[in-house]
Design a protein around this motif. Structure first.
Motif, PDB file in Angstrom:
ATOM      1  N   ASP A 173      -4.716 -10.600  11.149  1.00 27.36           N
ATOM      2  CA  ASP A 173      -4.498 -11.702  10.415  1.00 27.36           C
ATOM      3  C   ASP A 173      -4.358 -11.337   9.250  1.00 27.36           C
ATOM      4  OD1 ASP A 173      -4.681 -13.754  12.482  1.00 27.36           O
ATOM      5  OD2 ASP A 173      -6.316 -14.571  12.561  1.00 27.36           O
ATOM      6  N   VAL A 174      -5.471 -10.571   8.584  1.00 28.32           N
ATOM      7  CA  VAL A 174      -5.460  -9.759   6.768  1.00 28.32           C
ATOM      8  C   VAL A 174      -4.643  -8.940   7.213  1.00 28.32           C
ATOM      9  CG1 VAL A 174      -7.640  -8.268   6.108  1.00 28.32           C
ATOM     10  CG2 VAL A 174      -8.009  -9.946   7.209  1.00 28.32           C
ATOM     11  N   ALA A 175      -3.891  -7.899   8.028  1.00 30.34           N
ATOM     12  CA  ALA A 175      -3.079  -7.440   8.057  1.00 30.34           C
ATOM     13  C   ALA A 175      -1.773  -7.542   7.363  1.00 30.34           C
ATOM     14  CB  ALA A 175      -2.941  -5.802   9.178  1.00 30.34           C
ATOM     15  N   GLY A 181       0.951  -1.294  -0.055  1.00 30.45           N
ATOM     16  CA  GLY A 181      -0.413   0.020   0.089  1.00 30.45           C
ATOM     17  C   GLY A 181       0.697   1.191   0.186  1.00 30.45           C
ATOM     18  N   PHE A 182       0.314   2.414  -0.147  1.00 29.54           N
ATOM     19  CA  PHE A 182       0.392   2.824   0.226  1.00 29.54           C
ATOM     20  C   PHE A 182       0.785   4.209   0.901  1.00 29.54           C
ATOM     21  CE2 PHE A 182      -1.617   7.060  -1.586  1.00 29.54           C
ATOM     22  CZ  PHE A 182      -0.895   8.533  -2.060  1.00 29.54           C
ATOM     23  N   GLY A 183       1.485   5.019   1.276  1.00 29.16           N
ATOM     24  CA  GLY A 183       1.774   5.562   3.292  1.00 29.16           C
ATOM     25  C   GLY A 183       0.327   6.024   3.680  1.00 29.16           C
ATOM     26  N   THR A 184      -0.481   6.616   3.187  1.00 27.33           N
ATOM     27  CA  THR A 184      -2.027   6.562   3.425  1.00 27.33           C
ATOM     28  C   THR A 184      -2.338   5.930   3.562  1.00 27.33           C
ATOM     29  OG1 THR A 184      -2.627   7.543   1.647  1.00 27.33           O
ATOM     30  CG2 THR A 184      -1.457   9.322   2.765  1.00 27.33           C
ATOM     31  N   ALA A 185      -2.635   3.992   3.152  1.00 25.01           N
ATOM     32  CA  ALA A 185      -3.270   3.544   2.792  1.00 25.01           C
ATOM     33  C   ALA A 185      -3.119   2.823   4.242  1.00 25.01           C
ATOM     34  CB  ALA A 185      -3.196   2.893   2.055  1.00 25.01           C
ATOM     35  N   ILE A 186      -1.216   2.309   4.028  1.00 24.16           N
ATOM     36  CA  ILE A 186      -1.401   0.991   5.527  1.00 24.16           C
ATOM     37  C   ILE A 186      -1.070   1.644   6.296  1.00 24.16           C
ATOM     38  CG2 ILE A 186       0.073  -0.444   5.935  1.00 24.16           C
ATOM     39  CD1 ILE A 186      -2.208  -0.854   3.468  1.00 24.16           C
ATOM     40  N   THR A 187      -1.287   1.766   7.533  1.00 26.65           N
ATOM     41  CA  THR A 187      -1.432   2.426   8.986  1.00 26.65           C
ATOM     42  C   THR A 187      -1.276   1.923   9.837  1.00 26.65           C
ATOM     43  OG1 THR A 187      -3.865   3.633   8.761  1.00 26.65           O
ATOM     44  CG2 THR A 187      -1.784   4.434   7.613  1.00 26.65           C
ATOM     45  N   SER A 188      -1.181   2.359  11.033  1.00 22.71           N
ATOM     46  CA  SER A 188      -2.243   1.624  12.244  1.00 22.71           C
ATOM     47  C   SER A 188      -3.318   1.115  11.799  1.00 22.71           C
ATOM     48  CB  SER A 188      -1.157   2.288  13.213  1.00 22.71           C
ATOM     49  OG  SER A 188      -1.910   3.845  13.686  1.00 22.71           O
ATOM     50  N   GLU A 189      -3.977   2.310  11.560  1.00 21.02           N
ATOM     51  CA  GLU A 189      -5.599   2.624  11.683  1.00 21.02           C
ATOM     52  C   GLU A 189      -6.252   1.306  10.589  1.00 21.02           C
ATOM     53  OE1 GLU A 189      -6.355   6.379  10.487  1.00 21.02           O
ATOM     54  OE2 GLU A 189      -8.362   6.119  11.962  1.00 21.02           O
ATOM     55  N   PHE A 190      -5.258   1.215   9.358  1.00 16.56           N
ATOM     56  CA  PHE A 190      -5.732  -0.385   8.638  1.00 16.56           C
ATOM     57  C   PHE A 190      -5.395  -1.338   9.762  1.00 16.56           C
ATOM     58  CE2 PHE A 190      -3.477  -3.103   6.016  1.00 16.56           C
ATOM     59  CZ  PHE A 190      -4.489  -3.761   4.823  1.00 16.56           C
ATOM     60  N   ILE A 191      -4.145  -1.017  10.008  1.00 18.63           N
ATOM     61  CA  ILE A 191      -3.920  -2.791  10.706  1.00 18.63           C
ATOM     62  C   ILE A 191      -5.938  -2.974  11.767  1.00 18.63           C
ATOM     63  CG2 ILE A 191      -2.818  -4.041  12.791  1.00 18.63           C
ATOM     64  CD1 ILE A 191      -0.689  -2.141  11.719  1.00 18.63           C
ATOM     65  N   VAL A 207       3.521  -5.430   8.033  1.00 14.10           N
ATOM     66  CA  VAL A 207       2.849  -5.985   9.034  1.00 14.10           C
ATOM     67  C   VAL A 207       3.826  -7.265   9.729  1.00 14.10           C
ATOM     68  CG1 VAL A 207       0.273  -6.313  10.231  1.00 14.10           C
ATOM     69  CG2 VAL A 207       1.131  -3.971   8.013  1.00 14.10           C
ATOM     70  N   LYS A 208       3.597  -6.672  10.979  1.00  9.46           N
ATOM     71  CA  LYS A 208       3.770  -8.457  11.511  1.00  9.46           C
ATOM     72  C   LYS A 208       3.401  -8.295  12.576  1.00  9.46           C
ATOM     73  CE  LYS A 208       8.392  -9.290   8.486  1.00  9.46           C
ATOM     74  NZ  LYS A 208       9.427  -9.327   8.972  1.00  9.46           N
ATOM     75  N   ASP A 209       2.726  -9.552  13.135  1.00  6.09           N
ATOM     76  CA  ASP A 209       2.686  -9.087  14.165  1.00  6.09           C
ATOM     77  C   ASP A 209       1.371  -7.753  15.054  1.00  6.09           C
ATOM     78  OD1 ASP A 209       2.815 -11.610  15.476  1.00  6.09           O
ATOM     79  OD2 ASP A 209       5.369 -11.031  16.059  1.00  6.09           O
ATOM     80  N   GLY A 210       0.778  -7.632  13.898  1.00  9.72           N
ATOM     81  CA  GLY A 210       0.009  -6.686  14.331  1.00  9.72           C
ATOM     82  C   GLY A 210       0.848  -5.038  14.448  1.00  9.72           C
ATOM     83  N   VAL A 211       1.656  -4.872  13.259  1.00  6.12           N
ATOM     84  CA  VAL A 211       2.615  -3.409  13.994  1.00  6.12           C
ATOM     85  C   VAL A 211       2.796  -3.483  11.839  1.00  6.12           C
ATOM     86  CG1 VAL A 211       2.907  -2.984  16.261  1.00  6.12           C
ATOM     87  CG2 VAL A 211       4.366  -4.536  15.863  1.00  6.12           C
ATOM     88  N   LEU A 212       3.783  -2.035  12.487  1.00  4.19           N
ATOM     89  CA  LEU A 212       4.571  -2.289  11.380  1.00  4.19           C
ATOM     90  C   LEU A 212       6.360  -2.084  11.626  1.00  4.19           C
ATOM     91  CD1 LEU A 212       2.513   0.747   9.463  1.00  4.19           C
ATOM     92  CD2 LEU A 212       3.302  -1.194   8.342  1.00  4.19           C
TER      93      LEU A 212
END
Lengths: 401, 288
Positions: free
Chosen positions: A273-275, A257-267, A393-398
């Motif tokens: 699991d999905v992220a 994803g682009f920087g504005t898409a993949i954030t902690s909110e995305f996760i 994203v690994k274990d729920g964090v970037l």
């Protein structure tokens, strides 16, 4: 053709004028402003950018408070006005009109959304108000803005190129871009295509309406082309819905994803699991700069700071320092001073507004190196150099890879 | 064969999304039937339901069934209170005034949610399952469960309206409030009940959306156009029509992808309203 005569009256008048100009010039070196410095924050407090607007506003308010507590700029307080653009062009136009017509600001900061920047930038240059924005659409820099546009972020086509490079490095041969309907989408697509198509990769895309709550058919459309690399080019909420549908379809290729898409909110919205495994490639910030450390101190966090915070910090610092260095609270002076002096490579390096104001008051020249970049701007408003960072994203964090 | 499969997949996707739209569309139509006003604050009540479910499920850790029930009650109670405070005093000024006031009310409620929960995107704490594949068609289990919840809610409402004295009273007030009053039915009580049930259903609609997507303050506003289109297409005030309208809008939005770029999908709602006004001014099942 007649030869002009210089009469005694003309000579005296010219001499008096020159004398006055000299006196005024001498006064200007110890100039005090006659009115407060009015700066407007055109912030996405609600809508798709609503996550960032309040955070950016708070940082800029803190900087203004610091400056005012120390006595302001050239004898005047800084007045900071905030308007919500609702991440919506219509609301953005109303907001910028209010900032310019009612609050009479000389500079506008924030401007997160390209959709908002497109109709508001012409209003700014027509009123000689400097716009220091984040909006990443390439088109903005191509408008006849006469220098009134200064972008602290990296134009989106360069981001597209970098994501393309990353995809190629992962061995991708078939790219599919899922792009939210936005002024930056086509530039992103072009940037990526320019990078990967000459190397034999195929590119397909869909531009979707990001205000929808379900993107199932868009995902079906993407999967039909059997891509091995899918790029998410929207915002966290729609990207999370798309990622969920890719997971449900057991998609096994690379998702980036682009920087504005993949954030902690995305996760948070997509779930761990999905992220898991989703990449993001985005413009990095100046993590080792004194400005970045100063910002960390300001927000009271030693964690990695996102680019929006860093840019909000740089924008307000640049605007205030430009007023102090140019000794004028006007949009024209601000944009010219940022380009000619404080954004330039000469002068003492400075990363925070208080040090900058102090050095300027001592008559020294400064070079503002920011938390997001070195803040040197081209005539078209872009920063010339861009550095990127890749995270996963690994274990729920970037985490940085 | 593949185009047939594509169309079937789009129809399935449309029915799933249409069923979710149907619940708040019923809310819109039910309130219109009893009060004769378009209440656009349904959008904020959808968001309210989604946030109530977030608190119950994600914060308190209770199951989704509890979240659906609490969302219904919370949205219903706020609906009655906000109607009493903001809209009821304006009813004598006519339906347009109330409709405009309901938009303002929507803004107020949406921003109250923003103050309480912030702008950040939230989600329910539920696992995401892989799709079932049946005869080449992909069906997401969660979307199928959502379809079942929506169907159960619609059946329950149908039973309430058809077989209970309260339901009959509501239908009586909807048909002829003066005659219902003469017959001893309290129109004020019935109005409040209609608003409670209507906004409660909007709250359940919010949970259904949240089960599949993310929660943020504008989650209801994002779907208000297809909801309004569904209610108009089905005939404002006609509950069964709202269901038919929602399923039609849902399927039409998906099938439009065969001929239109995806970005124009939102236009289908406007298109449905134009078609309804031109050819079915009383809605496809309307009787008014």
């Amino acid at each position: 053709m007649t030869q002009g005569k210089i009469s005694r009256r003309t000579l005296l008048g010219t001499a008096a004028g020159a004398g006055t100009a000299l006196l005024l010039g001498a006064g200007a070196s110890r100039a005090q402003l006659s009115e407060p410095v009015r700066i407007g924050g055109l912030m996405s407090l609600t809508g798709a950018g609503g996550t960032w607007g309040p955070i950016m506003t708070k940082i800029q308010q803190q900087i203004v408070a610091q400056v005012n507590e120390a006595g302001g700029v050239l004898g005047q307080k800084v007045e900071y006005f905030v308007e919500d653009d609702q991440t919506n062009p219509d609301a953005g136009v109303l907001a910028v009109r209010k900032l310019i017509d009612v609050n009479r600001v000389c500079a506008i900061t924030g401007v997160w959304s390209s959709g908002v920047a497109m109709p508001t930038l012409p209003i700014c240059w027509q009123n000689k108000v400097a716009m220091l924005g984040i909006a990443a659409s390439d088109t903005l820099a191509e408008l006849p803005h006469q220098g009134y546009f200064l972008r602290t972020y990296v134009p989106v086509s360069l981001q597209g190129r970098e994501i393309g490079r990353f995809g190629l490095s992962k061995g991708a041969k078939s790219f599919f871009l899922m792009l939210a309907q936005n002024p930056f989408s086509l530039a992103m697509l072009k940037g990526l295509k320019d990078e990967v198509e000459p190397k034999g990769a195929k590119v397909a895309h869909v531009i979707y309406d990001g205000t929808k709550t379900s993107f199932r058919s868009e995902v079906d459309q993407a999967l039909k082309s059997k891509p091995d690399f899918i790029m998410l080019g929207g915002y966290p909420q729609d990207s999370a819905s798309i990622a969920k549908d890719l997971y449900r379809n057991s998609y096994s290729g690379t998702v980036c994803g682009f920087g504005t898409a993949i954030t902690s909110e995305f996760i948070a919205a997509a779930g761990k699991d999905v992220a898991a495994g989703v990449f993001t490639v985005f413009p990095s910030v100046a993590e080792n700069s004194p400005a970045y450390k100063s910002l960390q101190k300001l927000v009271g966090s030693s964690d990695l700071l996102d680019t929006n915070r860093c840019q909000a910090y740089d924008q307000i610092n640049l605007a205030i320092l430009a007023v102090a260095a140019g000794k004028q609270a006007s949009g024209e002076s601000i944009q010219k001073t940022i380009r000619s002096t404080i954004g330039g490579p000469e002068g003492e390096p400075v990363g925070d507004v208080m040090t900058g104001l102090k050095l300027l008051s001592e008559g020294k020249r400064i070079n503002y190196d920011g938390a997001s970049s070195n803040c040197e701007f081209l005539p078209n408003g872009n920063i010339p150099n861009a550095y990127f960072k890749t995270m996963q994203v690994k274990d729920g964090v970037l985490v940085t890879i | 064969m593949e185009p047939v499969n594509d169309i079937a997949q789009l129809v399935v996707n449309g029915l799933m999304s249409g069923a979710i739209l149907a619940v708040p569309a019923i809310a819109f139509s039910l309130i219109f039937a009893v009060l004769q006003v378009s209440n656009f604050s349904v959008a904020a009540h959808i968001a309210l339901g989604a946030y109530a479910a977030y608190v119950v499920n994600t914060v308190l850790g209770l199951p989704i069934v509890a979240a659906v029930a609490i969302a219904f009650v919370a949205a219903g109670v706020v609906g009655v209170a906000s109607d009493h405070l903001a809209l009821k005093p304006l009813r004598r000024h006519g339906p347009i005034t109330v409709a405009i006031a309901s938009m303002a009310l929507n803004l107020v409620l949406e921003n109250m949610l923003r103050f309480g929960f912030g702008n950040t995107v939230q989600a329910l704490n539920i696992p995401v399952y892989r799709d079932w594949v049946l005869g080449g068609l992909h069906i997401a289990p969660q979307q199928f469960y959502n379809f079942l919840i929506a169907a159960a809610v619609m059946v329950a409402l149908f039973c309430l309206l058809a077989f209970t004295s309260i339901g009959k009273a509501m239908r009586a007030v909807a048909d002829n409030p003066v005659l219902a009053d003469i017959k001893g039915i309290d129109p004020e009580f019935i109005s409040r009940l209609a608003v409670f049930i209507g906004m409660g259903l909007a709250g359940i609609g919010g949970v259904l959306i949240a089960l599949d997507a993310a929660i943020e303050p504008t989650v209801g506003f994002r779907v208000i156009l297809p909801i309004f289109a569904a209610a108009v297409l089905g005939g404002l005030g006609n509950v069964a029509g709202a269901v038919a309208g929602a399923l039609l809008v849902g399927v039409a939005e998906e099938l439009s992808l065969l001929v239109l770029p995806v970005a124009y999908r939102s236009a289908i709602g406007f298109f449905a309203i134009i078609i309804a006004l031109l050819f079915f001014p009383r809605g496809i099942l309307g009787k008014r």
